[in-house]
Design a protein around this motif. Structure first.
Motif, mmCIF file in Angstrom:
data_model
loop_
_atom_site.group_PDB
_atom_site.id
_atom_site.type_symbol
_atom_site.label_atom_id
_atom_site.label_comp_id
_atom_site.label_asym_id
_atom_site.label_seq_id
_atom_site.Cartn_x
_atom_site.Cartn_y
_atom_site.Cartn_z
ATOM 1 N N ASN A 177 0.837 -1.207 0.000
ATOM 2 C CA ASN A 177 0.000 0.000 0.000
ATOM 3 C C ASN A 177 0.872 1.258 0.000
ATOM 4 N N HIS A 178 2.079 1.122 -0.508
ATOM 5 C CA HIS A 178 3.026 2.237 -0.620
ATOM 6 C C HIS A 178 3.338 2.832 0.758
ATOM 7 N N GLY A 179 3.453 1.950 1.745
ATOM 8 C CA GLY A 179 3.776 2.401 3.096
ATOM 9 C C GLY A 179 2.667 3.172 3.775
ATOM 10 N N GLY A 180 1.438 3.079 3.214
ATOM 11 C CA GLY A 180 0.329 3.829 3.778
ATOM 12 C C GLY A 180 0.361 5.305 3.451
ATOM 13 N N ARG A 181 1.261 5.713 2.561
ATOM 14 C CA ARG A 181 1.415 7.143 2.263
ATOM 15 C C ARG A 181 0.603 7.585 1.055
ATOM 16 N N GLN A 182 0.221 6.647 0.194
ATOM 17 C CA GLN A 182 -0.500 7.031 -1.013
ATOM 18 C C GLN A 182 -1.999 7.190 -0.734
ATOM 19 N N LEU A 183 -2.603 6.179 -0.127
ATOM 20 C CA LEU A 183 -3.982 6.275 0.349
ATOM 21 C C LEU A 183 -4.011 5.719 1.771
ATOM 22 N N ASP A 184 -4.326 6.561 2.729
ATOM 23 C CA ASP A 184 -4.186 6.137 4.123
ATOM 24 C C ASP A 184 -5.242 5.132 4.559
ATOM 25 N N PHE A 185 -6.251 4.871 3.707
ATOM 26 C CA PHE A 185 -7.260 3.881 4.070
ATOM 27 C C PHE A 185 -7.048 2.557 3.344
ATOM 28 N N ALA A 186 -5.963 2.413 2.618
ATOM 29 C CA ALA A 186 -5.686 1.175 1.891
ATOM 30 C C ALA A 186 -5.315 0.063 2.876
ATOM 31 N N PRO A 187 -5.736 -1.166 2.608
ATOM 32 C CA PRO A 187 -5.410 -2.272 3.523
ATOM 33 C C PRO A 187 -3.930 -2.594 3.481
ATOM 34 N N SER A 188 -3.423 -3.144 4.566
ATOM 35 C CA SER A 188 -2.019 -3.549 4.605
ATOM 36 C C SER A 188 -1.832 -4.812 3.778
ATOM 37 N N ALA A 189 -0.600 -5.067 3.368
ATOM 38 C CA ALA A 189 -0.306 -6.205 2.508
ATOM 39 C C ALA A 189 -0.654 -7.533 3.173
ATOM 40 N N ILE A 190 -0.357 -7.663 4.450
ATOM 41 C CA ILE A 190 -0.602 -8.924 5.142
ATOM 42 C C ILE A 190 -2.097 -9.246 5.209
ATOM 43 N N GLU A 191 -2.945 -8.210 5.196
ATOM 44 C CA GLU A 191 -4.387 -8.417 5.261
ATOM 45 C C GLU A 191 -4.945 -9.059 3.989
ATOM 46 N N ILE A 192 -4.321 -8.790 2.859
ATOM 47 C CA ILE A 192 -4.861 -9.300 1.596
ATOM 48 C C ILE A 192 -4.074 -10.500 1.062
ATOM 49 N N LEU A 193 -3.005 -10.883 1.750
ATOM 50 C CA LEU A 193 -2.142 -11.957 1.253
ATOM 51 C C LEU A 193 -2.894 -13.275 1.099
ATOM 52 N N ALA A 194 -3.669 -13.673 2.102
ATOM 53 C CA ALA A 194 -4.351 -14.972 2.053
ATOM 54 C C ALA A 194 -5.327 -15.042 0.887
ATOM 55 N N GLU A 195 -6.127 -13.984 0.677
ATOM 56 C CA GLU A 195 -7.101 -14.023 -0.415
ATOM 57 C C GLU A 195 -6.416 -13.979 -1.772
ATOM 58 N N VAL A 196 -5.274 -13.316 -1.862
ATOM 59 C CA VAL A 196 -4.514 -13.301 -3.109
ATOM 60 C C VAL A 196 -4.015 -14.701 -3.446
ATOM 61 N N MET A 197 -3.460 -15.381 -2.457
ATOM 62 C CA MET A 197 -2.961 -16.733 -2.703
ATOM 63 C C MET A 197 -4.093 -17.682 -3.085
#
Length: 247
Positions: A177-197
């Protein structure tokens, strides 16, 4: 230079001693060649690319990076628009970046970017000077035509885009999520990892397709969690910065 007099070169030396892969950024406080010259003979380095609106500049940079031994091309896709008003486009409105501006002389840009950037008004505005907002999936074919490096997309935020990256012939992705700096409401990477896999496995696209995550990695247990959920590896940024500021 913001954290250490040697800038990214000191990270290159540290990665060499610890056998850690280094991703070299398009915009750094050292030139691309200074960073590469500091590497060991078998040290693995990747290139992070902000795609220039002038594609000839990007092509020159990519070809030079490949000639210098880069092992992977990571195309950043999560920052196509910066510093625009929120009324016009929901882009990154980085208030801290706008307040805490830094002034720094540019390194030699010839082999790296060949673009004049404003370096005293914050990182976001510097990137906005040249980044291509028209970047799309069809551009993957063009990148494949100019390099033999494996191509990965950095900044994926949904399972659907992960599947598209695989279908367009990319070798992997970085959930970020670009370190949370691009859109501050974007989910963290670890939150979406399972559904991506899960999505990649449903489409039979997970074999040979590497998934990395970055952002929020602060301790070894974070790495183990990411690997357990299917990640090939993780990116570590801020802990490195803090370590060489206070070392």
């Amino acid at each position: 230079m913001l954290g250490h007099p040697e800038g990214e070169v000191v990270l290159t030396k540290a990665c060499k001693t610890r056998d850690i892969i280094q991703m070299i950024p398009t915009l750094a406080s050292c030139s691309f060649d200074e960073i590469v010259n500091a590497a060991g003979p078998d040290q693995a380095q990747w290139l992070q690319l902000y795609v220039n609106s002038d594609r000839q500049i990007s092509e020159k940079f990519v070809r030079h990076a490949e000639s210098r031994g880069m092992k992977g091309l990571f195309i950043t896709a999560d920052a196509p628009q910066l510093e625009l008003t929120l009324l016009k486009f929901p882009a990154g409105h980085r208030e801290k970046d706008m307040r805490q501006k830094y002034s720094q002389e540019a390194p030699d840009e010839i082999s790296r970017n060949s673009t004049e950037v404003v370096r005293d008004q914050g990182a976001a505005r510097a990137i906005s000077n040249f980044i291509d907002p028209s970047l799309c999936w069809d551009d993957i074919a063009w990148f494949k035509s100019i390099t033999n490096m494996p191509i990965l997309i950095k900044g994926i935020q949904t399972a659907q885009d992960a599947v598209l990256a695989a279908k367009y012939g990319c070798k992997g992705i970085v959930l970020s999520n670009h370190g949370g700096r691009q859109l501050d409401f974007a989910p963290s990477a670890i939150e979406i990892l399972a559904e991506v896999m899960d999505a990649l496995k449903r489409e039979n696209l997970d074999e040979g397709f590497e998934v990395y995550i970055d952002g929020g990695i602060r301790r070894g247990s974070d790495i183990f969690k990411a690997i357990a959920l299917g990640a090939k590896g993780v990116g570590i940024g801020r802990p490195f910065l803090v370590s060489y500021i206070y070392a």
